[in-house]
Design a protein around this motif. Structure first.
Motif, PDB file in Angstrom:
ATOM      1  N   UNK A   1       6.227  10.040   8.684  1.00 20.64           N
ATOM      2  CA  UNK A   1       6.997  10.274   7.463  1.00 20.64           C
ATOM      3  C   UNK A   1       6.560  11.570   6.788  1.00 20.64           C
ATOM      4  N   UNK A   2       7.509  12.306   6.274  1.00 21.79           N
ATOM      5  CA  UNK A   2       7.195  13.536   5.546  1.00 21.79           C
ATOM      6  C   UNK A   2       7.119  13.313   4.042  1.00 21.79           C
ATOM      7  N   UNK A   3       7.293  12.076   3.601  1.00 18.72           N
ATOM      8  CA  UNK A   3       7.258  11.752   2.178  1.00 18.72           C
ATOM      9  C   UNK A   3       6.342  10.553   1.964  1.00 18.72           C
TER      10      UNK A   3
ATOM     11  N   UNK B   1       0.855  -1.185   0.000  1.00 15.86           N
ATOM     12  CA  UNK B   1       0.000   0.000   0.000  1.00 15.86           C
ATOM     13  C   UNK B   1       0.886   1.230   0.000  1.00 15.86           C
ATOM     14  N   UNK B   2       0.363   2.320  -0.510  1.00 19.39           N
ATOM     15  CA  UNK B   2       1.097   3.587  -0.539  1.00 19.39           C
ATOM     16  C   UNK B   2       0.306   4.620   0.247  1.00 19.39           C
ATOM     17  N   UNK B   3       0.987   5.307   1.153  1.00 19.10           N
ATOM     18  CA  UNK B   3       0.362   6.348   1.960  1.00 19.10           C
ATOM     19  C   UNK B   3       1.062   7.677   1.730  1.00 19.10           C
ATOM     20  N   UNK B   4       0.292   8.755   1.834  1.00 21.73           N
ATOM     21  CA  UNK B   4       0.806  10.099   1.630  1.00 21.73           C
ATOM     22  C   UNK B   4       0.661  10.920   2.908  1.00 21.73           C
TER      23      UNK B   4
ATOM     24  N   UNK C   1       0.227  18.200  -1.462  1.00 26.85           N
ATOM     25  CA  UNK C   1       1.057  18.128  -2.665  1.00 26.85           C
ATOM     26  C   UNK C   1       2.310  17.330  -2.370  1.00 26.85           C
ATOM     27  N   UNK C   2       2.636  16.409  -3.272  1.00 29.07           N
ATOM     28  CA  UNK C   2       3.905  15.692  -3.162  1.00 29.07           C
ATOM     29  C   UNK C   2       4.687  15.917  -4.448  1.00 29.07           C
TER      30      UNK C   2
ATOM     31  N   UNK D   1       9.344   1.802   2.967  1.00 25.77           N
ATOM     32  CA  UNK D   1      10.365   2.431   2.133  1.00 25.77           C
ATOM     33  C   UNK D   1       9.773   3.684   1.492  1.00 25.77           C
ATOM     34  N   UNK D   2      10.580   4.734   1.331  1.00 25.14           N
ATOM     35  CA  UNK D   2      10.073   5.947   0.679  1.00 25.14           C
ATOM     36  C   UNK D   2       9.807   5.684  -0.792  1.00 25.14           C
ATOM     37  N   UNK D   3       8.814   6.363  -1.337  1.00 24.35           N
ATOM     38  CA  UNK D   3       8.478   6.241  -2.749  1.00 24.35           C
ATOM     39  C   UNK D   3       9.103   7.412  -3.492  1.00 24.35           C
TER      40      UNK D   3
END
Length: 340
Positions: free
Chosen positions: A183-185, A41-44, A335-336, A195-197
């Motif tokens: 996490x800030x990313x 899964x990916x989280x923002x 925004x990323x 792991x960071x994306x």
């Protein structure tokens, strides 16, 4: 924000009169529910929604927040995740500072004298909306204790402390909320590994609240029951959501907005087939798409809560207007983008 100060002897750190901790909300971009079955899964991060904790050192242990104003001993059961984060953070900073756990810190928080005081917690993050409110509160509390004590905690220690609080808040927590609020990313979460994306473009997301609480435990239980009844259906959807998560990771890296939007749309339909959708979620998803969003889907547990939509920067105002017109209880943008 108060920071730890060197002691006069220079031998270590000493307590500050006020310790402050802050944390932000999160949204799951893709992979919710499938993550329960080992899929990624990916989280923002959602930096515009924050929680703040202040530990004012001195006096008896007391809490000041929306749910309770008074002593810790009189706090309702709903405050257990907060008091747990507070208690165990005190124990952790004591252990870090002295090399062993402080025996003077019993479960009801009568511990190191310089860490008694009033803990004030304020949060902009709506509860039961899949935005990580409980994890953010725990993270802010842990950091407030660390700052007040003058003992810095590393990411691994902070993660462990927040996750303990989450286990009390939710009974069983995957760990994705804990990782995301710290996490800030954007992060990829898979079977406990984080792991960071990589991000190769600029992506603007809009999060919109249906105004209806979401129960992750109920939604997860419903998917589990469906899997027992129709394992082929659920396993196939989990596999497809896993594939879509890999696609989305590639889109973020390549700056591909169109393919990312299409993947979000398909993921929403898959989540509906898993039984975690709702009329309110569908209404906001449809409104976002009609207003120009490239993709929109439910985020988090579902059955209520929030949706997340991908918008071109120039279309954000129109997407926000469309969501408000459709009855969104609140909207936030995040925004990323990759570093230049």
């Amino acid at each position: 924000m108060t920071t730890p100060r060197p002691s006069p002897s220079g031998a270590g750190l000493t307590a500050a009169p006020v310790g402050v901790g802050t944390a932000h909300a999160k949204t799951i971009l893709i992979g919710e529910h499938a993550v329960v079955y080992g899929a990624p899964a990916i989280a923002l991060p959602v930096h515009g929604l924050t929680t703040r904790a202040e530990l004012h050192v001195g006096g008896p242990w007391a809490l000041d927040c929306d749910l309770h104003h008074g002593t810790v001993d009189d706090a309702p059961a709903a405050m257990a995740p907060v008091t747990t984060a507070w208690q165990q953070a005190v124990q952790q900073v004591s252990s870090t500072a002295t090399g062993h756990s402080d025996p003077a810190v019993p479960p009801h928080l009568t511990g190191r004298p310089h860490l008694t005081g009033r803990l004030s917690v304020t949060s902009e993050i709506p509860m039961q909306r899949g935005l990580g409110s409980s994890a953010a509160v725990a993270a802010a509390v842990v950091d407030a204790v660390a700052t007040a004590s003058g003992v810095p905690l590393g990411l691994a220690e902070r993660t462990e402390l927040v996750q303990r609080s989450e286990m009390i808040a939710h009974g069983k927590a995957s760990g994705i909320d804990t990782a995301a609020v710290l996490s800030n990313v954007p992060i990829l979460f898979e079977q406990g590994a984080i792991s960071p994306v990589a991000v190769g473009g600029r992506f603007v997301f809009v999060v919109a609240d249906t105004g209806i609480p979401s129960s992750t435990a109920t939604a997860v239980g419903g998917v589990r029951s469906l899997r027992e009844a129709q394992p082929g259906l659920v396993n196939g959807l989990v596999d497809r959501l896993s594939e879509l998560t890999r696609v989305v990771a590639g889109c973020l890296q390549q700056g591909d907005l169109d393919t990312l939007g299409a993947a979000m749309n398909e993921a929403h339909e898959s989540l509906n087939r898993l039984g975690v959708g709702s009329d309110g979620l569908d209404r906001l998803v449809t409104a976002a798409r009609r207003a120009g969003a490239l993709g929109a889907k439910l985020t988090g547990g579902g059955l209520g809560g929030c949706v997340v939509a991908l918008s071109r920067a120039e279309d954000v105002d129109e997407v926000l207007d469309g969501l408000h017109a459709a009855g969104a209880g609140g909207t936030w943008t995040t925004t990323v983008e990759g570093s230049a």
